[in-house]
Design an enzyme around this catalytic site. Structure first.
Site, short mmCIF file in Angstrom:
data_model
loop_
_atom_site.label_atom_id
_atom_site.label_comp_id
_atom_site.label_asym_id
_atom_site.label_seq_id
_atom_site.Cartn_x
_atom_site.Cartn_y
_atom_site.Cartn_z
N ALA A 19 0.81 -1.21 0.00
CA ALA A 19 0.00 0.00 0.00
C ALA A 19 0.85 1.27 0.00
O ALA A 19 0.31 2.37 0.01
CB ALA A 19 -0.94 -0.01 1.20
N GLY A 20 2.17 1.11 0.00
CA GLY A 20 3.05 2.29 -0.06
C GLY A 20 2.89 3.21 1.14
O GLY A 20 2.83 4.43 1.01
N LEU A 21 2.90 2.61 2.33
CA LEU A 21 2.56 3.39 3.53
C LEU A 21 3.76 4.00 4.25
O LEU A 21 3.56 4.82 5.14
CB LEU A 21 1.80 2.48 4.51
CG LEU A 21 0.48 1.89 4.00
CD1 LEU A 21 -0.10 0.92 5.03
CD2 LEU A 21 -0.52 3.00 3.70
N GLY A 24 9.94 7.25 3.29
CA GLY A 24 11.35 7.09 3.62
C GLY A 24 11.84 5.67 3.40
O GLY A 24 13.03 5.41 3.46
N ASN A 25 10.92 4.75 3.15
CA ASN A 25 11.25 3.35 2.85
C ASN A 25 11.08 3.20 1.33
O ASN A 25 9.96 3.17 0.82
CB ASN A 25 10.30 2.46 3.64
CG ASN A 25 10.36 0.98 3.27
OD1 ASN A 25 10.83 0.63 2.19
ND2 ASN A 25 9.86 0.14 4.15
N ALA A 27 11.62 0.90 -0.94
CA ALA A 27 10.96 -0.28 -1.53
C ALA A 27 9.44 -0.16 -1.38
O ALA A 27 8.69 -0.48 -2.32
CB ALA A 27 11.46 -1.55 -0.86
N ASN A 101 11.05 -4.87 14.77
CA ASN A 101 10.43 -3.64 15.27
C ASN A 101 9.42 -3.90 16.39
O ASN A 101 8.66 -3.01 16.76
CB ASN A 101 9.72 -2.90 14.13
CG ASN A 101 10.65 -2.61 12.96
OD1 ASN A 101 10.44 -3.10 11.86
ND2 ASN A 101 11.68 -1.83 13.20
N GLU A 163 11.27 2.34 17.54
CA GLU A 163 11.03 1.30 16.54
C GLU A 163 11.74 0.00 16.90
O GLU A 163 11.98 -0.85 16.05
CB GLU A 163 11.45 1.81 15.16
CG GLU A 163 10.79 3.14 14.78
CD GLU A 163 9.67 3.03 13.75
OE1 GLU A 163 9.72 2.13 12.91
OE2 GLU A 163 8.74 3.88 13.78
N HIS A 229 15.81 2.58 9.11
CA HIS A 229 16.21 2.00 10.39
C HIS A 229 17.72 1.74 10.33
O HIS A 229 18.27 1.45 9.25
CB HIS A 229 15.51 0.65 10.65
CG HIS A 229 14.05 0.75 10.94
ND1 HIS A 229 13.11 -0.09 10.39
CD2 HIS A 229 13.34 1.59 11.74
CE1 HIS A 229 11.90 0.22 10.83
NE2 HIS A 229 12.01 1.24 11.65
N ASP A 231 19.22 -0.90 11.09
CA ASP A 231 19.57 -2.25 10.63
C ASP A 231 19.59 -2.38 9.11
O ASP A 231 19.80 -3.47 8.58
CB ASP A 231 18.69 -3.32 11.29
CG ASP A 231 17.23 -3.29 10.86
OD1 ASP A 231 16.87 -2.47 10.00
OD2 ASP A 231 16.45 -4.12 11.38
N CYS A 346 14.96 -7.92 9.41
CA CYS A 346 13.73 -7.25 9.84
C CYS A 346 12.70 -8.25 10.35
O CYS A 346 11.87 -7.93 11.19
CB CYS A 346 13.07 -6.52 8.67
SG CYS A 346 14.07 -5.22 7.96
O1 SUG Z 1 8.37 -0.11 8.83
N1 SUG Z 1 7.57 -1.59 5.76
C1 SUG Z 1 8.27 -1.65 7.02
C2 SUG Z 1 9.56 -2.38 6.88
C3 SUG Z 1 10.21 -2.63 8.20
C4 SUG Z 1 11.60 -3.14 8.10
N2 SUG Z 1 12.13 -3.38 9.38
C5 SUG Z 1 13.43 -3.19 9.73
N3 SUG Z 1 14.24 -2.48 9.02
N4 SUG Z 1 13.82 -3.71 10.85
C6 SUG Z 1 8.48 -0.25 7.61
O2 SUG Z 1 8.76 0.68 6.85
C7 SUG Z 1 5.66 -1.12 4.32
C8 SUG Z 1 4.15 -1.28 4.37
C9 SUG Z 1 3.47 -0.82 3.12
O3 SUG Z 1 3.94 0.12 2.48
O4 SUG Z 1 2.40 -1.39 2.77
C10 SUG Z 1 6.28 -1.22 5.70
O5 SUG Z 1 5.64 -0.95 6.69
#
Ligand code: SUG
Length: 415
Positions: A19-21, A24-25, A27, A101, A163, A229, A231, A346
């Protein structure tokens, strides 16, 4: 009492979707709107656990959370049928799979009262993760109910973001020796939010009664490049710190403090001119499980994406051919989780403890993994399209799938 490192993996829930929530992440943003495959995702996670059992490691699990989270929507004065699509996606996220987390863990050799302390993470920076802690703490209170061995703490209060173990590294001469706990926080992240706040780190260190702690700022450059994060750019195990050259804001001070005060720490640093931050983040080579094998020596259990990156793999092969402490590279396929920014590290929470003090329903062997696979194969949706989250038949299916798993693991009390 023998202390063993147990990796508790979050079983990927039946609502796994893109869902692209997570701002900053990278992927998560890149795959927003893609079709997810919850069944394959959960089976990839089970295969990783199976491979780790095969290495002689001790393995545990955490269960998927109730999704859609109707209680959370109710708290917002909403109902699942009428809520806006944005909130619906937040209520359906399977993000609890990323057990790194779930909590911050200080094992017994590090604490004043000689117990293993766990603080559930509040995850308040992202709405879809902010409602995880209720079900997480319910599981921690069952799994680690033995109060002679464990202390389970509630979440750090808002507005201080926490986190969990993803921003916490434990260094120790050996697992069962007193260690140094390194808390990594964000102060600036370029265009992206900082999800781990220094106030939360310090509060946890106080609450856990840690003998020896360092508070280290994550580099702004790393967060801005997508390391939401710590990690994603660093990992520690026993006496080894494996990190990227650009992971920490005040790198020189941090590494000098380690060398001066903790001379037993071995630092394996990847230079930025060999592997750029961008390649490190795209390949997730640091989001590896750095483990001590029962027969001795350390292995890196890393995503296949690291093997697919010629520059990253070249550096890693050179490293293991050298005389360093990391002796083996073990790629694992967790692509469904990776597409949301979650690598092998993770997916797991490390708890160093005597396995006899843990509720055995949270520990797994081959036979229990077979049971989990059967439920997943029979019940988990094969695919979820991001624009189909409003289908009541999908909600039912997700709820029934989870209920079947709780039954299979004799954990119906989590319903
Ligand atoms: O919190 N992705 C998680 C990935 C967590 C990775 N954990 C560690 N690095 N330890 C986050 O960003 C994506 C959900 C979405 O976009 O649908 C998400 O929540």
């Amino acid at each position: 009492m023998s202390l063993v490192e147990i990796n508790f993996d979050g079983i990927v829930g039946p609502s796994h979707n893109y869902a692209g929530l997570s701002l900053g992440n990278l992927a998560s943003a890149r795959n927003a709107g893609a079709i997810s495959h919850p069944r394959a995702a959960a089976l990839q996670g089970v295969d990783k656990m199976r491979a780790n059992l095969g290495l002689g490691l001790t393995q545990g699990v955490f269960l998927p959370h109730p999704r859609p989270d109707r209680a959370w929507l109710e708290w917002l004065g909403a109902t699942i049928e009428t809520v806006e699509p944005y909130l619906l996606a937040n209520a359906l996220s399977a993000s609890a799979m990323w057990a790194a987390n779930a909590a911050t863990v200080s094992p017994s050799p590090d604490t004043v009262d000689g117990r293993c302390h766990l603080s559930v993470a509040n995850l308040i920076s992202m709405p879809h993760r902010s409602h995880e802690w209720h079900c997480t703490i319910a599981q921690l209170r069952i799994a680690f109910a033995d109060e002679r061995a464990f202390a389970v703490h509630g979440p750090i209060p808002a507005p201080f973001g926490d986190e969990g173990a993803a921003n916490h590294m434990r260094l120790a001469p050996r697992h069962d020796a007193a260690g140094l706990e390194v808390f990594v926080y964000g102060a600036r992240g370029g265009p992206f939010p900082t999800r781990q706040h220094v106030e939360a780190c310090k509060a946890i260190a106080r609450l856990h009664g840690i003998h020896s702690a360092l508070f280290v700022q994550q580099s702004e450059e790393a967060i801005a490049a997508g390391a939401f994060h710590n990690d994603v750019v660093a990992v520690a195990n026993e006496n080894v710190l494996f990190c990227h050259e650009r992971a920490f804001e005040h790198r020189g001070n941090f590494l000098a403090a380690l060398r001066d005060e903790f001379p037993w720490v071995e630092i394996v640093e990847v230079p930025a001119d060999r592997v750029s931050l961008a390649d490190a983040i795209a390949s997730y080579l640091f989001n590896a499980q750095l483990v001590t094998l029962p027969q001795g020596g350390m292995a890196l259990i890393l995503p296949t994406e690291a093997r697919d990156n010629a520059c990253v793999w070249g550096w890693l092969e050179e490293m293991v051919a050298g005389n360093g402490p990391i002796r083996r590279l073990i790629p694992v396929d967790v692509r469904q989780s990776m597409a949301n920014g979650g690598g092998p590290a993770c997916l797991r929470l490390r708890v160093l403890c005597d396995p006899a003090t843990v509720d055995p329903r949270f520990l797994v062997d081959e036979a229990k993994l077979d049971r989990i696979s059967e439920v997943v194969a029979a019940r988990w949706p094969e695919a979820i399209a991001a624009d189909a989250l409003d289908d009541p038949a999908l909600w039912d299916r997700i709820e029934q799938a989870r209920a079947a798993l709780l039954d299979a693991l004799d954990l119906a009390e989590l319903a």
